[in-house]
Design a protein around this motif. Structure first.
Motif, PDB file in Angstrom:
ATOM      1  N   ARG A 102       0.837  -1.192   0.000  1.00  0.00           N
ATOM      2  CA  ARG A 102       0.000   0.000   0.000  1.00  0.00           C
ATOM      3  C   ARG A 102       0.871   1.240   0.000  1.00  0.00           C
ATOM      4  O   ARG A 102       1.901   1.292   0.678  1.00  0.00           O
ATOM      5  CB  ARG A 102      -0.894  -0.008   1.250  1.00  0.00           C
ATOM      6  CG  ARG A 102      -1.981   1.055   1.267  1.00  0.00           C
ATOM      7  CD  ARG A 102      -3.091   0.711   0.321  1.00  0.00           C
ATOM      8  NE  ARG A 102      -4.156   1.710   0.334  1.00  0.00           N
ATOM      9  CZ  ARG A 102      -5.138   1.746  -0.555  1.00  0.00           C
ATOM     10  NH1 ARG A 102      -5.205   0.828  -1.499  1.00  0.00           N
ATOM     11  NH2 ARG A 102      -6.063   2.682  -0.503  1.00  0.00           N
ATOM     12  N   GLN A 103       0.483   2.247  -0.761  1.00  0.00           N
ATOM     13  CA  GLN A 103       1.237   3.491  -0.814  1.00  0.00           C
ATOM     14  C   GLN A 103       1.341   4.117   0.582  1.00  0.00           C
ATOM     15  O   GLN A 103       0.341   4.186   1.307  1.00  0.00           O
ATOM     16  CB  GLN A 103       0.570   4.475  -1.770  1.00  0.00           C
ATOM     17  CG  GLN A 103       0.810   4.164  -3.231  1.00  0.00           C
ATOM     18  CD  GLN A 103       2.260   4.398  -3.620  1.00  0.00           C
ATOM     19  OE1 GLN A 103       2.738   5.522  -3.656  1.00  0.00           O
ATOM     20  NE2 GLN A 103       2.973   3.329  -3.912  1.00  0.00           N
ATOM     21  N   ARG A 106      -1.251   8.993   1.339  1.00  0.00           N
ATOM     22  CA  ARG A 106      -2.570   8.956   0.731  1.00  0.00           C
ATOM     23  C   ARG A 106      -2.709   9.942  -0.424  1.00  0.00           C
ATOM     24  O   ARG A 106      -2.168  11.036  -0.385  1.00  0.00           O
ATOM     25  CB  ARG A 106      -3.630   9.278   1.794  1.00  0.00           C
ATOM     26  CG  ARG A 106      -5.067   9.136   1.297  1.00  0.00           C
ATOM     27  CD  ARG A 106      -6.044   9.445   2.427  1.00  0.00           C
ATOM     28  NE  ARG A 106      -5.897  10.814   2.919  1.00  0.00           N
ATOM     29  CZ  ARG A 106      -6.633  11.335   3.882  1.00  0.00           C
ATOM     30  NH1 ARG A 106      -7.539  10.590   4.484  1.00  0.00           N
ATOM     31  NH2 ARG A 106      -6.443  12.582   4.275  1.00  0.00           N
ATOM     32  N   ARG A 219      -0.729   6.969  -6.580  1.00  0.00           N
ATOM     33  CA  ARG A 219      -1.053   7.604  -5.307  1.00  0.00           C
ATOM     34  C   ARG A 219      -2.521   7.422  -4.947  1.00  0.00           C
ATOM     35  O   ARG A 219      -2.868   7.048  -3.813  1.00  0.00           O
ATOM     36  CB  ARG A 219      -0.735   9.106  -5.381  1.00  0.00           C
ATOM     37  CG  ARG A 219       0.703   9.488  -5.141  1.00  0.00           C
ATOM     38  CD  ARG A 219       1.077   9.537  -3.666  1.00  0.00           C
ATOM     39  NE  ARG A 219       0.239  10.437  -2.912  1.00  0.00           N
ATOM     40  CZ  ARG A 219       0.469  11.751  -2.751  1.00  0.00           C
ATOM     41  NH1 ARG A 219       1.532  12.299  -3.337  1.00  0.00           N
ATOM     42  NH2 ARG A 219      -0.323  12.502  -2.024  1.00  0.00           N
ATOM     43  N   GLY A 222      -3.545   3.777  -4.458  1.00  0.00           N
ATOM     44  CA  GLY A 222      -2.834   3.185  -3.341  1.00  0.00           C
ATOM     45  C   GLY A 222      -1.930   2.031  -3.719  1.00  0.00           C
ATOM     46  O   GLY A 222      -1.342   1.394  -2.849  1.00  0.00           O
ATOM     47  N   SER A 223      -1.792   1.740  -5.025  1.00  0.00           N
ATOM     48  CA  SER A 223      -1.019   0.578  -5.441  1.00  0.00           C
ATOM     49  C   SER A 223      -0.368   0.820  -6.799  1.00  0.00           C
ATOM     50  O   SER A 223      -0.928   1.513  -7.654  1.00  0.00           O
ATOM     51  CB  SER A 223      -1.918  -0.658  -5.525  1.00  0.00           C
ATOM     52  OG  SER A 223      -1.236  -1.759  -6.099  1.00  0.00           O
TER      53      SER A 223
END
Length: 308
Positions: A102-103, A106, A219, A222-223
């Motif tokens: 996961r980034q 956020r 971003r 998230g991936s």
């Protein structure tokens, strides 16, 4: 570059890694450049070996006239490149995290705009291309190559390069710009294949804008998986629409004319994004930790020493 760094003078590495992994865990722009240069050298070297050994099977005048030609000239080098990058990631213990985790910072709501023009451009090329001019084998092999183009180029620039920049403490706007610039400059290697400077320069502009869109997509989703997917669809649809790699083509479909405007759309959105991108993954990126969605962070309170 010091103005783009967090208040720490060097990366905070919370792991006890030493030696090879520890060297890369400290990050830095010059390590990012070194990784890219070494990768590019291996990639080009492998292509040279292919040319010397099985180059006779490649139709230089009409590369996409035969599936075997496409496989050797386009697919095999990026398959090799993907393997090299995955081996490197394993050697520094970056699999599955941080590269496929996961980034750590956020994405903002406005970043959801980024994937939209990419999807629209892909669809314009799908419906505007002359699919009948290619055999089924050529189409399938080109999309196979696209999968590994997406894996290799995204893993290198949005994966390894972004991780190195974050671990050294650069703020996210600098991470976005530097990683996209490195991605764009990668395509200057087309000069070595005989393309003219007048052809390569517009490609650099397009790839910088496209790189920024891929960063924003990573971003906000998230991936890194989604940039890989979009990239894996963009390159083969572009190649089959234009009849070549990084060429303008002769197809006069109005849909492809609109698709060609994507360069200006990407660059315009990239310039806006450079102004409004916020965030700093330093600390969490060094630890390989996902972002913690807490009330304190959402209120602007530092989390693990990082303010969003």
């Amino acid at each position: 570059m010091s103005a783009d760094r967090s208040d720490a003078s060097s990366a905070v590495v919370t792991r006890s890694d030493s030696g090879w992994p520890g060297f890369w865990n400290r990050g830095g722009w010059w390590r990012a450049v070194a990784a890219v240069v070494v990768y590019l050298g291996l990639y080009l070297g492998f292509g040279w070996v292919l040319g010397r050994t099985v180059g006779g099977a490649v139709h230089r005048g009409d590369l996409f006239s035969d599936a075997l030609s496409v496989f050797i000239a386009v697919a095999l080098p990026v398959i090799f490149g993907s393997a090299v990058l995955l081996a490197f990631a394993l050697s520094v213990r970056w699999l599955p995290r941080p590269l496929f985790g996961r980034q750590p910072v956020r994405g903002s709501w406005w970043m959801w705009i980024a994937p939209a023009p990419i999807v629209v451009t892909i669809l314009l090329r799908v419906f505007g291309s002359d699919w009948g001019s290619y055999s089924g084998g050529v189409i399938a092999t080109t999309f196979l190559a696209g999968i590994f183009i997406g894996i290799s180029e995204e893993l290198l620039t949005r994966g390894i390069v972004v991780t190195l920049l974050r671990r050294h403490g650069y703020r996210e706007w600098a991470v976005a710009v530097l990683s996209s610039l490195i991605f764009a400059l990668l395509h200057t290697s087309n000069l070595l294949s005989g393309q003219s400077l007048l052809t390569v320069l517009p490609t650099i502009g397009f790839t910088f804008g496209f790189g920024m869109m891929m960063y924003l997509t990573m971003r906000v989703t998230g991936s890194i998986i989604w940039p890989i997917v979009l990239h894996a669809l963009t390159d083969p649809t572009t190649i089959l629409a234009t009849g070549g790699i990084d060429v303008s083509g002769t197809n006069t479909s109005p849909l492809l004319t609109f698709a060609g405007l994507s360069t200006f759309v990407f660059l315009a959105f990239a310039l806006i994004a450079m102004i409004v991108i916020r965030g700093n993954a330093h600390g969490r990126a060094a630890a390989g930790e996902p972002e913690r969605h807490t009330a304190a962070r959402d209120a602007g309170t530092p989390v693990n020493g990082v303010t969003q």
